[in-house]
Design a protein around this motif. Sequence first.
Motif, PDB file in Angstrom:
ATOM      1  N   CYS A   9       0.846  -1.306  -0.121  1.00 21.91           N
ATOM      2  CA  CYS A   9       0.148  -0.007  -0.144  1.00 21.91           C
ATOM      3  C   CYS A   9       0.914   1.289   0.077  1.00 21.91           C
ATOM      4  CB  CYS A   9      -0.912  -0.126   1.090  1.00 21.91           C
ATOM      5  SG  CYS A   9      -1.662   1.605   1.561  1.00 21.91           S
ATOM      6  N   ARG A  21      -5.042   9.653  -0.804  1.00 16.22           N
ATOM      7  CA  ARG A  21      -5.765   8.191  -0.727  1.00 16.22           C
ATOM      8  C   ARG A  21      -4.766   7.002  -0.818  1.00 16.22           C
ATOM      9  NH1 ARG A  21     -10.222   7.607  -4.739  1.00 16.22           N
ATOM     10  NH2 ARG A  21     -10.545   9.499  -4.182  1.00 16.22           N
ATOM     11  N   TYR A  22      -5.207   5.997  -0.143  1.00 16.76           N
ATOM     12  CA  TYR A  22      -4.630   4.636  -0.343  1.00 16.76           C
ATOM     13  C   TYR A  22      -4.741   4.294  -1.908  1.00 16.76           C
ATOM     14  CZ  TYR A  22      -4.108   4.636   4.867  1.00 16.76           C
ATOM     15  OH  TYR A  22      -3.837   5.035   5.970  1.00 16.76           O
ATOM     16  N   ARG A  23      -3.565   3.848  -2.287  1.00 18.98           N
ATOM     17  CA  ARG A  23      -3.636   2.972  -3.577  1.00 18.98           C
ATOM     18  C   ARG A  23      -2.956   1.629  -3.232  1.00 18.98           C
ATOM     19  NH1 ARG A  23      -6.473   5.905  -6.845  1.00 18.98           N
ATOM     20  NH2 ARG A  23      -5.806   8.124  -6.999  1.00 18.98           N
ATOM     21  N   GLU A  38     -11.808  -2.527  -4.354  1.00 21.77           N
ATOM     22  CA  GLU A  38     -10.408  -2.510  -3.451  1.00 21.77           C
ATOM     23  C   GLU A  38      -9.914  -3.992  -3.486  1.00 21.77           C
ATOM     24  OE1 GLU A  38      -8.655   0.121  -2.585  1.00 21.77           O
ATOM     25  OE2 GLU A  38     -10.419   1.405  -2.329  1.00 21.77           O
ATOM     26  N   LEU A  49     -12.698  -2.423   4.937  1.00 19.31           N
ATOM     27  CA  LEU A  49     -11.892  -1.632   4.121  1.00 19.31           C
ATOM     28  C   LEU A  49     -12.764  -0.680   3.364  1.00 19.31           C
ATOM     29  CD1 LEU A  49      -9.169  -0.821   3.021  1.00 19.31           C
ATOM     30  CD2 LEU A  49      -9.455  -2.547   1.200  1.00 19.31           C
ATOM     31  N   TRP A  52     -13.886   2.051   6.053  1.00 20.29           N
ATOM     32  CA  TRP A  52     -12.773   3.131   6.298  1.00 20.29           C
ATOM     33  C   TRP A  52     -12.319   4.013   5.356  1.00 20.29           C
ATOM     34  CZ3 TRP A  52     -10.493   5.491   9.706  1.00 20.29           C
ATOM     35  CH2 TRP A  52      -9.102   5.937   9.615  1.00 20.29           C
ATOM     36  N   ARG A  53     -12.345   3.581   3.817  1.00 17.86           N
ATOM     37  CA  ARG A  53     -12.008   4.285   2.918  1.00 17.86           C
ATOM     38  C   ARG A  53     -13.135   5.162   2.614  1.00 17.86           C
ATOM     39  NH1 ARG A  53      -8.476   3.233  -1.782  1.00 17.86           N
ATOM     40  NH2 ARG A  53      -9.912   4.678  -2.253  1.00 17.86           N
ATOM     41  N   LEU A  56     -12.894   8.111   5.085  1.00 12.40           N
ATOM     42  CA  LEU A  56     -11.824   8.894   4.698  1.00 12.40           C
ATOM     43  C   LEU A  56     -12.216   9.791   3.487  1.00 12.40           C
ATOM     44  CD1 LEU A  56      -8.652   6.841   5.068  1.00 12.40           C
ATOM     45  CD2 LEU A  56      -9.486   8.400   6.573  1.00 12.40           C
ATOM     46  N   GLU A  57     -12.715   9.268   2.471  1.00 12.70           N
ATOM     47  CA  GLU A  57     -13.026   9.991   1.235  1.00 12.70           C
ATOM     48  C   GLU A  57     -14.179  11.092   1.633  1.00 12.70           C
ATOM     49  OE1 GLU A  57     -13.430   7.505  -1.830  1.00 12.70           O
ATOM     50  OE2 GLU A  57     -11.321   6.590  -1.465  1.00 12.70           O
TER      51      GLU A  57
END
Length: 187
Positions: A9, A21-23, A38, A49, A52-53, A56-57
């Motif tokens: 990650c 953002r996480y990639r 994801e 996940l 959580w994402r 955040l977004e």
Amino acid sequence: MTGRPRPACRVTGGRKGPGWRYRFPVGNDNQPDGSGHERAVPHLSEDELLAWRGLLELEARVLSALDAELRDKRGMSIGEFDALYQLWLQPGARCRMKDLANSLLVSRGGATKLISRLEAKGLVRRVSQPGLQAVQAELTAAGEAALADAMDTHFDGVRRMVVSRLEPDELRTLKRISERLREPDPS
């Protein structure tokens, strides 16, 4: 695959920008597979996940939009709005700098810089009392007026972007979730 293994990650977009953002690498060449999902991680289930994402977004998108509206219409950042609002909530519209920093989730230095900006605009004043080391920040009459104007913009945006898009039972659920996540970590 040759060479070094791909990282599990990585964070992109910079820490300060709201678009980070996480990639998660997908496929042999780190390209998304187009599924809109994801890639599985060993740390969280897919639902965990995505929740959580999503959190955040959502926070990044809503706060960024609210900040842009406040800056455009009121010449005030969302951080400045929050500092004025937190002071307004306090008895006498006054609060110790340490407590204000904690309510704003910024460091004492960050709160000091923020209050200095607001003080330069005449919206806040610092108050110290003889014999006491703690300095307090106090909302001025001009600060209260600026906050009242900004509240129209801010809460109109909150209603448009969040409240009006949820059913009453969803709002109650969101409130319960927020209350539970604000409690200290039990571990």
